[in-house]
Design an enzyme around this catalytic site. Structure first.
Site, PDB file in Angstrom:
ATOM      1  N   HIS A 223      58.494  15.709  81.013  1.00 37.30           N
ATOM      2  CA  HIS A 223      59.498  14.845  81.630  1.00 37.30           C
ATOM      3  C   HIS A 223      58.958  14.153  82.866  1.00 37.30           C
ATOM      4  O   HIS A 223      59.739  13.596  83.644  1.00 37.30           O
ATOM      5  CB  HIS A 223      60.750  15.644  81.983  1.00 37.30           C
ATOM      6  CG  HIS A 223      61.557  16.054  80.793  1.00 37.30           C
ATOM      7  ND1 HIS A 223      62.799  16.624  80.911  1.00 37.30           N
ATOM      8  CD2 HIS A 223      61.298  15.973  79.472  1.00 37.30           C
ATOM      9  CE1 HIS A 223      63.284  16.888  79.703  1.00 37.30           C
ATOM     10  NE2 HIS A 223      62.382  16.502  78.818  1.00 37.30           N
TER      11      HIS A 223
ATOM     12  N   GLU B 175      65.073   8.623  68.606  1.00 38.38           N
ATOM     13  CA  GLU B 175      64.580   7.429  69.299  1.00 38.38           C
ATOM     14  C   GLU B 175      63.989   6.397  68.355  1.00 38.38           C
ATOM     15  O   GLU B 175      64.199   5.193  68.536  1.00 38.38           O
ATOM     16  CB  GLU B 175      63.544   7.834  70.356  1.00 38.38           C
ATOM     17  CG  GLU B 175      64.116   8.475  71.597  1.00 38.38           C
ATOM     18  CD  GLU B 175      64.496   9.929  71.409  1.00 38.38           C
ATOM     19  OE1 GLU B 175      65.137  10.510  72.300  1.00 38.38           O
ATOM     20  OE2 GLU B 175      64.141  10.490  70.338  1.00 38.38           O
TER      21      GLU B 175
END
Length: 405
Positions: free
Chosen positions: A210, A141
């Site tokens: 998450h 990322e």
């Protein structure tokens, strides 16, 4: 659904966020969407409170509506002509339209190519536009976010997808030190027209890592705009507006809203990045919310109406900057405010919004601002415990009853 015709190419945000003046916002109601008059024009839609509406109930009187109904003035994008889309399809349609319109728009992220993205927002785009404009990246990322920011500096308009918004914490340095600051630290030599988007929020037993809400992480970064979509209509409109903006924009999508279905207009439209949406006009209390909590609030509103209350519900949509024009007009009318969010209580969006309301509209309040937020704990995996950490409709009903006593 109300809109106004705008003769330009769209509602691009100001280059410098510091010049934002909420009083300059035009906040029409969202009824009777007019058709576009030519192919060169687009609809710029926005929600907001009607400042000219007369007050039928003084704030000192007992807060009971004599003949309120659950569907009072509720707006919908399902009237008139259009086509039905799920929310993820609306995002995909908006992205595809912008890639057709502007060859500088490109997409990058993990599995965004032929796989179509983790929630299929980029499905079919690689086949249509090729692998260079829809770029699959390694699981890194920090690297591909930095690459997207650098591409924006050279004139491209990248849309960076985080497979899960929690993963973007690995790119926090790029988003903070580069994405938000380079326009300023370069003395205006560079603009960073980049969109960072992806799924977030508490899903259904996705576990703590998450299920994060990162709005509070990013809100303190100077130079960045933040918006949160909640319907297929505003998902498409905000996607298109974010891509056209000269500012870096973070678009928050909720993992549980992707399968919402709604009819949206066939003609082109965009939503203003800096306007809130009036979901339900009311007289007794202002309820400010966004994203998934919009639906918890509307579920609670039905119960409240049956109890004799008339809540005004506003989806703030713009998390940074706040639409203080729409919010302020509502506070001046109802004199009571309840904020409902899924973000964490400590340092969350609700905390910033509470401070803004107290600073700007304190004299209009008849009760302290109340904020319902998620508990400051990692989201449990167990479904029953997970539910306890997030605000539920019954809590909203109780809070409104307390504020309106």
């Amino acid at each position: 659904m109300a809109a106004r015709i705008h003769g330009g190419a769209g509602a691009g945000a100001a280059t410098a966020l510091s010049t934002f003046n909420p009083k300059k916002l035009v906040a029409p109601s969202r009824t009777n969407l007019p058709a576009a008059r030519s192919s060169k024009r687009c609809i710029v839609a926005g929600g907001g409170s009607d400042a000219s509406k007369s007050l039928s109930v003084r704030h000192s009187q007992k807060l009971i509506a004599s003949a309120a109904v659950a569907t009072k003035a509720e707006t919908s994008a399902t009237t008139g002509t259009g086509h039905e889309l799920l929310l993820f399809e609306a995002l995909q349609e908006g992205l595809e339209e912008e890639m057709d319109r502007d060859p500088h728009v490109c997409v990058m992220g993990e599995d965004v190519g032929h796989y179509g993205g983790s929630y299929k927002v980029t499905k079919g785009l690689a086949d249509k536009f090729g692998d260079l404009r829809v770029l699959d990246t390694p699981i890194c990322e920090n690297a591909f976010t930095g690459m997207g920011i650098g591409a924006a500096m050279t004139g491209l308009r990248p849309v960076i997808e985080g497979m899960n918004m929690g993963f973007l914490l690995l790119a926090f340095n790029q988003i903070s030190n580069n994405c938000g600051m380079l326009h300023y630290t370069s003395g205006g030599q560079f603009t960073i027209p980049v969109v960072i988007r992806g799924p977030g929020g508490v899903g259904r037993q996705l576990g703590a890592e998450h299920s994060q809400r990162l709005e509070s992480y990013f809100q303190s970064i100077p130079g960045i705009q933040m918006v949160a979509c909640s319907t297929p209509y505003n998902a498409k409109g905000l996607m298109k507006a974010a891509i056209r903006s000269e500012n870096p924009v973070i678009l928050f999508e909720h993992v549980l809203l992707y399968n919402l279905k709604e009819k949206i207009p066939d003609e082109e439209y965009i939503c203003n990045l800096e306007e809130a949406e009036m979901v339900r006009p009311g007289e007794h209390i202002t309820i400010l919310t966004y994203s998934r909590m919009r639906y918890h609030v509307m579920q609670a509103a039905k119960t409240l109406v049956n109890k004799g209350y008339d809540p005004e519900v506003i989806d703030i949509r713009s998390l940074k900057p706040f639409d203080l024009y729409t919010i302020g007009n509502s506070v001046k009318k109802t004199h009571r405010v309840l904020i409902v969010e899924e973000c964490m209580r400590t340092g969350g969006i609700g905390a910033s919004l509470t401070a803004a309301i107290n600073e700007n509209f304190h004299d209009y309040l008849d009760a302290p601002v109340m904020c319902l937020s998620s508990q400051d704990v990692p989201t449990p995996y167990a479904g029953t415990l997970e539910e306890w950490t997030v605000v539920q409709p019954a809590q909203i009903v109780t809070a409104v009853e307390q504020l309106c006593q």
